[in-house]
Motif scaffolding. Structure first.
Motif, PDB file in Angstrom:
ATOM      1  N   GLY A 287     -10.304  -7.486 -15.256  1.00 31.00           N
ATOM      2  CA  GLY A 287      -8.895  -7.790 -15.519  1.00 31.00           C
ATOM      3  C   GLY A 287      -7.985  -6.577 -15.537  1.00 31.00           C
ATOM      4  O   GLY A 287      -6.777  -6.721 -15.792  1.00 31.00           O
ATOM      5  N   GLN A 288      -8.476  -5.383 -15.251  1.00 27.23           N
ATOM      6  CA  GLN A 288      -7.646  -4.177 -15.340  1.00 27.23           C
ATOM      7  C   GLN A 288      -7.617  -3.391 -14.039  1.00 27.23           C
ATOM      8  O   GLN A 288      -7.219  -2.238 -14.005  1.00 27.23           O
ATOM      9  CB  GLN A 288      -8.160  -3.277 -16.457  1.00 27.23           C
ATOM     10  N   GLY A 289      -7.971  -4.014 -12.926  1.00 31.36           N
ATOM     11  CA  GLY A 289      -7.930  -3.337 -11.651  1.00 31.36           C
ATOM     12  C   GLY A 289      -9.069  -2.331 -11.524  1.00 31.36           C
ATOM     13  O   GLY A 289      -9.915  -2.192 -12.410  1.00 31.36           O
ATOM     14  N   SER A 290      -9.076  -1.627 -10.407  1.00 31.30           N
ATOM     15  CA  SER A 290     -10.144  -0.654 -10.121  1.00 31.30           C
ATOM     16  C   SER A 290      -9.541   0.628  -9.562  1.00 31.30           C
ATOM     17  O   SER A 290      -8.482   0.602  -8.909  1.00 31.30           O
ATOM     18  CB  SER A 290     -11.147  -1.224  -9.116  1.00 31.30           C
ATOM     19  N   ALA A 291     -10.217   1.730  -9.808  1.00 31.02           N
ATOM     20  CA  ALA A 291      -9.809   3.025  -9.263  1.00 31.02           C
ATOM     21  C   ALA A 291     -11.048   3.697  -8.676  1.00 31.02           C
ATOM     22  O   ALA A 291     -11.930   4.130  -9.409  1.00 31.02           O
ATOM     23  CB  ALA A 291      -9.180   3.896 -10.333  1.00 31.02           C
TER      24      ALA A 291
ATOM     25  N   ASN B  75      -1.057  -4.675  -5.214  1.00 30.45           N
ATOM     26  CA  ASN B  75      -0.620  -3.295  -4.987  1.00 30.45           C
ATOM     27  C   ASN B  75      -1.841  -2.382  -4.881  1.00 30.45           C
ATOM     28  O   ASN B  75      -2.783  -2.484  -5.669  1.00 30.45           O
ATOM     29  CB  ASN B  75       0.258  -2.815  -6.139  1.00 30.45           C
ATOM     30  N   VAL B  76      -1.774  -1.519  -3.906  1.00 27.52           N
ATOM     31  CA  VAL B  76      -2.791  -0.479  -3.719  1.00 27.52           C
ATOM     32  C   VAL B  76      -2.058   0.861  -3.603  1.00 27.52           C
ATOM     33  O   VAL B  76      -1.081   0.976  -2.847  1.00 27.52           O
ATOM     34  CB  VAL B  76      -3.635  -0.730  -2.461  1.00 27.52           C
ATOM     35  N   GLU B  77      -2.518   1.863  -4.380  1.00 26.97           N
ATOM     36  CA  GLU B  77      -1.884   3.181  -4.357  1.00 26.97           C
ATOM     37  C   GLU B  77      -2.961   4.250  -4.144  1.00 26.97           C
ATOM     38  O   GLU B  77      -4.032   4.190  -4.760  1.00 26.97           O
ATOM     39  CB  GLU B  77      -1.140   3.454  -5.662  1.00 26.97           C
ATOM     40  N   ILE B  78      -2.625   5.214  -3.265  1.00 28.75           N
ATOM     41  CA  ILE B  78      -3.556   6.326  -2.980  1.00 28.75           C
ATOM     42  C   ILE B  78      -2.993   7.575  -3.657  1.00 28.75           C
ATOM     43  O   ILE B  78      -1.861   8.006  -3.366  1.00 28.75           O
ATOM     44  CB  ILE B  78      -3.732   6.565  -1.474  1.00 28.75           C
ATOM     45  N   LEU B  79      -3.789   8.165  -4.563  1.00 31.09           N
ATOM     46  CA  LEU B  79      -3.410   9.371  -5.297  1.00 31.09           C
ATOM     47  C   LEU B  79      -4.292  10.541  -4.854  1.00 31.09           C
ATOM     48  O   LEU B  79      -5.379  10.336  -4.313  1.00 31.09           O
ATOM     49  CB  LEU B  79      -3.572   9.147  -6.806  1.00 31.09           C
TER      50      LEU B  79
ATOM     51  N   VAL C 234       0.870  -1.183   0.000  1.00 32.84           N
ATOM     52  CA  VAL C 234       0.000   0.000   0.000  1.00 32.84           C
ATOM     53  C   VAL C 234       0.902   1.226   0.000  1.00 32.84           C
ATOM     54  O   VAL C 234       1.673   1.439   0.944  1.00 32.84           O
ATOM     55  CB  VAL C 234      -0.939   0.014   1.214  1.00 32.84           C
ATOM     56  N   ARG C 235       0.845   2.004  -1.078  1.00 37.92           N
ATOM     57  CA  ARG C 235       1.757   3.146  -1.223  1.00 37.92           C
ATOM     58  C   ARG C 235       0.949   4.450  -1.333  1.00 37.92           C
ATOM     59  O   ARG C 235      -0.154   4.472  -1.900  1.00 37.92           O
ATOM     60  CB  ARG C 235       2.610   2.985  -2.479  1.00 37.92           C
TER      61      ARG C 235
ATOM     62  N   VAL D 193      -6.338   3.144  -6.003  1.00 37.36           N
ATOM     63  CA  VAL D 193      -6.123   2.328  -7.203  1.00 37.36           C
ATOM     64  C   VAL D 193      -5.557   0.969  -6.796  1.00 37.36           C
ATOM     65  O   VAL D 193      -4.611   0.886  -5.987  1.00 37.36           O
ATOM     66  CB  VAL D 193      -5.132   3.027  -8.167  1.00 37.36           C
ATOM     67  N   ASP D 194      -6.144  -0.125  -7.339  1.00 33.40           N
ATOM     68  CA  ASP D 194      -5.604  -1.474  -7.082  1.00 33.40           C
ATOM     69  C   ASP D 194      -5.377  -2.176  -8.412  1.00 33.40           C
ATOM     70  O   ASP D 194      -5.859  -1.740  -9.455  1.00 33.40           O
ATOM     71  CB  ASP D 194      -6.557  -2.263  -6.176  1.00 33.40           C
TER      72      ASP D 194
END
Length: 589
Positions: free
Chosen positions: A576-580, A504-508, A467-468, A521-522
């Motif tokens: 198949g493309q992750g989620s935001a 991977n999970v990212e917070i923007l 988680v970034r 975003v994952d």
């Protein structure tokens, strides 16, 4: 002739003294002498007739009263004083009378003067010049008295007209009173007010006309007839000049101008500008229109006092026009103000009605919230208690029959425990959803990085999950507990519904004026587009990687929290493309 006359310069109003003279004397010699004396001043143009007796003179005066009478004091049938008395009874006002007598008598002279005699002459002392001077002075005195009486009458009439004009605020009434009064003052055939355009075209907006002449009211004059040496230019009117034309045929006017006047049967015309002035003394006047007098029967020599009267009338009209226009402007402004006030009153009533409806809706909402709280408490107690009993029974059976139950039954007991836990999650989610927006959560100043660290520490993601987030996340004053709940649900779902044990999970974040936009975003399995709206509904969930269903309330709670704070939430994803998952949050609460 045509004359442009400055209103500040007087005009000669002296008329020729040509007049009719009646000689009443029984002496033919004296009559011949008087005639010869008078005719020696031929430039005066006297018309002379004579009578021998008083009765003959009385009859003649009844038919046509002369301008001057030369009266002998002693007549065959009467004396001068008796003649004056009887003449007064017959014709009323006496003409100028010069009495002649053979011998001077002061008593007779005084009595004659009391009866209205202008001069008293002794025949033996009479000379041509003395007689001419006496007649001339009598005529001038008479004309001056007549002129003074006429001017007094005109002034009285003008004052009455001005009073009518001053008491009205209706422009049409003001103009009509002006033209009616002007025609009466001048004794002309038609008076009009011509509303002027800068190019001298315009419309006749008011008229007073005698019945035998064609009306001109409403006529628009568009012909360009004001050219040449005697053009009626705006500049001349601005300088206060009037235009006096005694004979339009002899005034060297343009052909089209003469033709236009002939259509209105005009033979003589008098024009005075109506000048409007601003309040500032330095401002230039503007020509609003023209006050015009027409004489249609014959040509006419306009007198100086007539010019002055019409000029005074134009000044009063200009003042009244400005007052009427000011009143119209004030009425228009007042009407607009009243309309605005009415709109405000309507708006106040509308707001009061809205506030009443809002108050009723608020009361109803408070009642519904209270009922929802009571329902949530009842549901929590009445549903969770049997669930705890079922869970305990399943646990006891599993422990008591641990070695005796077949594997299939053991699996069924585990399934019961799983369903009990799922039901507990649904009940707790329902309670949480019901409480969203109704908690009194204090605002604190906090950095988003701190919130995310606390959330991640609570969730305890698997070791293989990363988680970034940026180390430069914003600091804001907000209800951090609610924001933490939003992040916890979104990050928790990203881990729970991931299709791998590592991910991977990212917070923007992004600055959007008065809002912050955060995105979680994952790189998970993604969500089909047809489910994007559905997943924010209550009790809607997807399978996790351990095949355990969630409560189906998490995203509904996220949406409710975000929208109650004035933000919005949405998802961008494909299989198949992750989620935001993105949401907006106000910078200040």
């Amino acid at each position: 002739m045509i004359a442009f006359i400055n209103k500040n310069v007087g005009a000669d109003d002296v008329e020729p003294l040509g007049c009719s003279i009646l000689i009443v004397d029984d002496s033919e010699t004296d009559r011949v002498t008087y005639r010869r004396y008078l005719e020696s001043g031929t430039e005066l143009g006297y018309q002379i007739c004579d009578c021998e007796t008083g009765e003959e003179a009385l009859d003649l005066c009844e038919r046509h009263c002369p301008d001057v009478i030369l009266l002998d004091y002693l007549l065959p049938d009467t004396d001068g004083l008796q003649f004056l008395q009887e003449l007064t009874e017959r014709i009323g006002k006496l003409p100028p009378i010069v009495m002649l007598t053979g011998q001077g008598n002061e008593a007779i002279a005084v009595e004659a003067m009391k009866h209205g005699v202008r001069d008293y002459l002794v025949k033996g002392q009479l000379t041509p010049q003395r007689l001419i001077n006496s007649v001339t002075n009598a005529l001038i005195e008479q004309k001056l008295q007549t002129q003074i009486a006429r001017q007094q009458q005109q002034r009285k009439l003008l004052a009455s007209i001005m009073l009518k004009i001053g008491h009205s605020i209706d422009l049409a009434e003001i103009l009509q009173a002006g033209v009616n009064g002007a025609r009466e003052l001048l004794g002309c055939d038609r008076t009009i007010v011509y509303k002027l355009n800068p190019d001298l075209s315009g419309t006749i907006v008011s008229e007073s006309v005698l019945p035998q002449w064609s009306p001109a009211l409403g006529r628009t004059i568009e012909e360009n007839c004001f050219q040449g040496e005697h053009s009626h230019s705006i500049e001349k009117y601005l300088n206060g000049q009037t235009v006096a034309i005694s004979n339009i045929q002899a005034a060297q006017l343009s052909a089209c101008y003469v033709e236009m006047l002939e259509r209105f049967q005009v033979k003589a015309i008098l024009i005075v500008p109506i000048l409007l002035r601003d309040i500032s003394p330095a401002s230039q006047p503007s020509v609003w229109g023209l006050l015009i007098a027409h004489h249609c029967k014959t040509t006419r020599e306009w007198k100086a006092d007539e010019l002055n009267l019409l000029d005074e009338m134009s000044v009063q009209l200009a003042i009244a026009i400005q007052q009427a226009e000011l009143v119209l402007d004030l009425q228009h402004t007042l009407a607009q103000q009243q309309a605005v006030e009415q709109q405000l009153r309507d708006r106040v009533i509308e707001i009061e009605q809205t506030n009443l409806r809002l108050s009723l809706a608020t009361n109803l909402l408070e009642k519904r919230n209270q009922e929802l709280d009571e329902f949530a408490c009842i549901a929590s107690h009445d549903l969770q208690a049997p669930l705890r009993g079922i869970s305990n029974l399943a646990d006891w059976l599993a422990k008591d029959l641990d070695d005796k139950l077949p594997a299939e039954n053991q699996q069924q007991l585990n399934l019961i425990q799983s369903r009990v836990q799922q039901m507990n999650m649904l009940i707790n989610g329902l309670l949480s959803y019901a409480r969203v927006g109704r908690e009194n959560v204090a605002s604190v100043t906090v950095n988003i990085s701190q919130i995310l660290r606390e959330v991640i520490e609570t969730i305890e993601p698997p070791d293989d999950f990363k988680v970034r987030f940026s180390s430069h996340l914003p600091t804001l004053t907000t209800q951090s507990l609610l924001l933490k709940q939003v992040f916890a649900n979104l990050i928790g779902n990203a881990i729970k519904y991931h299709d791998r044990t590592d991910g991977n999970v990212e917070i923007l974040f992004k600055d959007r004026d008065y809002l912050w936009q955060f995105t979680v975003v994952d790189d998970g399995p993604g969500i089909a587009p047809e489910h994007h709206k559905k997943i924010f509904g209550i009790f809607q969930t997807l399978k996790g990687k351990d095949n355990n269903l969630g409560s189906g309330v998490g995203l509904a709670i996220v949406q409710k929290i975000v929208e109650s704070r004035g933000g919005s939430v949405w998802v961008e994803s494909a299989l198949g493309q992750g989620s935001a998952f993105s949401f907006t949050w106000p910078k200040v609460l």
